[in-house]
Enzyme design. Structure first.
Site, mmCIF file in Angstrom:
data_model
loop_
_atom_site.group_PDB
_atom_site.id
_atom_site.type_symbol
_atom_site.label_atom_id
_atom_site.label_comp_id
_atom_site.label_asym_id
_atom_site.label_seq_id
_atom_site.Cartn_x
_atom_site.Cartn_y
_atom_site.Cartn_z
ATOM 1 N N ASN A 127 0.853 -1.182 0.000
ATOM 2 C CA ASN A 127 0.000 0.000 0.000
ATOM 3 C C ASN A 127 0.894 1.238 0.000
ATOM 4 O O ASN A 127 1.872 1.292 0.753
ATOM 5 C CB ASN A 127 -0.903 0.010 1.239
ATOM 6 C CG ASN A 127 -1.888 -1.144 1.222
ATOM 7 O OD1 ASN A 127 -2.440 -1.472 0.182
ATOM 8 N ND2 ASN A 127 -2.099 -1.769 2.363
ATOM 9 N N HIS A 133 2.983 -6.849 2.033
ATOM 10 C CA HIS A 133 2.160 -7.861 2.680
ATOM 11 C C HIS A 133 2.312 -9.149 1.877
ATOM 12 O O HIS A 133 2.380 -9.105 0.642
ATOM 13 C CB HIS A 133 0.681 -7.465 2.653
ATOM 14 C CG HIS A 133 0.355 -6.244 3.447
ATOM 15 N ND1 HIS A 133 -0.157 -6.303 4.716
ATOM 16 C CD2 HIS A 133 0.470 -4.922 3.148
ATOM 17 C CE1 HIS A 133 -0.366 -5.067 5.167
ATOM 18 N NE2 HIS A 133 0.011 -4.210 4.232
ATOM 19 N N GLU A 161 -0.946 2.580 6.275
ATOM 20 C CA GLU A 161 -1.074 3.062 7.655
ATOM 21 C C GLU A 161 0.283 3.276 8.304
ATOM 22 O O GLU A 161 0.470 4.227 9.058
ATOM 23 C CB GLU A 161 -1.890 2.057 8.487
ATOM 24 C CG GLU A 161 -3.375 2.077 8.121
ATOM 25 C CD GLU A 161 -4.134 0.899 8.702
ATOM 26 O OE1 GLU A 161 -3.583 0.151 9.525
ATOM 27 O OE2 GLU A 161 -5.303 0.743 8.300
ATOM 28 N N VAL A 162 1.205 2.353 8.053
ATOM 29 C CA VAL A 162 2.531 2.460 8.676
ATOM 30 C C VAL A 162 3.503 3.040 7.641
ATOM 31 O O VAL A 162 3.712 2.440 6.582
ATOM 32 C CB VAL A 162 3.023 1.080 9.169
ATOM 33 C CG1 VAL A 162 4.410 1.209 9.780
ATOM 34 C CG2 VAL A 162 2.045 0.487 10.179
ATOM 35 N N HIS A 218 6.486 -1.637 3.302
ATOM 36 C CA HIS A 218 6.296 -3.054 3.626
ATOM 37 C C HIS A 218 5.488 -3.726 2.541
ATOM 38 O O HIS A 218 4.565 -3.130 1.986
ATOM 39 C CB HIS A 218 5.606 -3.234 4.983
ATOM 40 C CG HIS A 218 4.369 -2.401 5.164
ATOM 41 N ND1 HIS A 218 4.407 -1.054 5.432
ATOM 42 C CD2 HIS A 218 3.056 -2.723 5.101
ATOM 43 C CE1 HIS A 218 3.169 -0.576 5.543
ATOM 44 N NE2 HIS A 218 2.334 -1.570 5.325
HETATM 45 P P1 DGP Z 1 -0.664 -0.909 5.841
HETATM 46 O O1 DGP Z 1 -2.120 -0.575 5.934
HETATM 47 O O2 DGP Z 1 -0.312 -1.452 4.485
HETATM 48 O O3 DGP Z 1 0.220 0.233 6.301
HETATM 49 O O4 DGP Z 1 -0.430 -2.128 6.831
HETATM 50 C C1 DGP Z 1 0.121 -2.027 8.092
HETATM 51 C C2 DGP Z 1 0.064 -3.408 8.707
HETATM 52 O O5 DGP Z 1 0.921 -3.413 9.831
HETATM 53 C C3 DGP Z 1 -1.308 -3.828 9.202
HETATM 54 O O6 DGP Z 1 -1.715 -4.987 8.463
HETATM 55 C C4 DGP Z 1 -1.113 -4.171 10.671
HETATM 56 C C5 DGP Z 1 0.386 -4.269 10.814
HETATM 57 N N1 DGP Z 1 0.891 -3.805 12.100
HETATM 58 C C6 DGP Z 1 0.635 -2.611 12.708
HETATM 59 N N2 DGP Z 1 1.274 -2.531 13.874
HETATM 60 C C7 DGP Z 1 1.987 -3.691 14.016
HETATM 61 C C8 DGP Z 1 2.848 -4.207 15.020
HETATM 62 O O7 DGP Z 1 3.133 -3.571 16.041
HETATM 63 N N3 DGP Z 1 3.377 -5.451 14.804
HETATM 64 C C9 DGP Z 1 3.112 -6.180 13.680
HETATM 65 N N4 DGP Z 1 3.668 -7.378 13.570
HETATM 66 N N5 DGP Z 1 2.288 -5.732 12.701
HETATM 67 C C10 DGP Z 1 1.736 -4.504 12.882
#
Ligand code: DGP
Length: 121
Positions: free
Chosen positions: A94, A109, A102-103, A107
């Site tokens: 994303n 998926h 979101e982050v 990354h």
């Molecule tokens: P996106 O929407 O593409 O930015 O996905 C962010 C993903 O990150 C979401 O599927 C949940 C995951 N995520 C958020 N916080 C954490 C965390 O603290 N640990 C792990 N393992 N995943 C996380």
């Protein structure tokens, strides 16, 4: 937009927050998503500070780019969902607002372990 050193994946990379690690090499870390959307839901991230795919492609070295792309296949293999070890998977990244990111640390998926379903909901 500058890279935010306090984003959750930066904290995972610094070891400040735990993760369930799947794979790691010089340039790449992979771990399970905390909120799995499919039977298997992994994340594959570069160790460098890149906000998203566009940022990565404009700033990363060729070695980092190759390592990240190859890292996705290595993770799929390790999880038994690659074409050679299993039944396939989906990878997606994303990017920014319309992509639903979101982050703010790049990354990919990796979804698998079952039929992943429609490409876009
Ligand atoms: P996106 O929407 O593409 O930015 O996905 C962010 C993903 O990150 C979401 O599927 C949940 C995951 N995520 C958020 N916080 C954490 C965390 O603290 N640990 C792990 N393992 N995943 C996380």
């Amino acid at each position: 937009m500058n890279y935010d050193d306090n984003n959750i994946f930066a904290k995972i990379l610094r070891g400040e927050i735990p993760c369930k690690k799947i794979y790691e090499d010089e340039f790449v870390l992979s771990f399970y998503d905390v909120n799995p959307q499919k039977k298997i839901h992994a994340l594959v991230i570069p160790k460098g500070k890149y906000i998203d795919l566009d940022d990565f492609n404009s700033k990363a070295t060729e070695r980092e780019i190759v390592a990240l792309i190859k890292g996705i296949s290595k993770v799929a293999d390790k999880l038994g969902i690659s074409k050679s070890k299993g039944k396939g998977y989906r990878t997606l990244a994303n990017i920014s607002e319309h992509g639903g990111q979101e982050v703010p640390h790049l990354h990919f998926h990796v979804f698998g372990g079952e039929k992943v379903g429609r490409m876009v909901e």
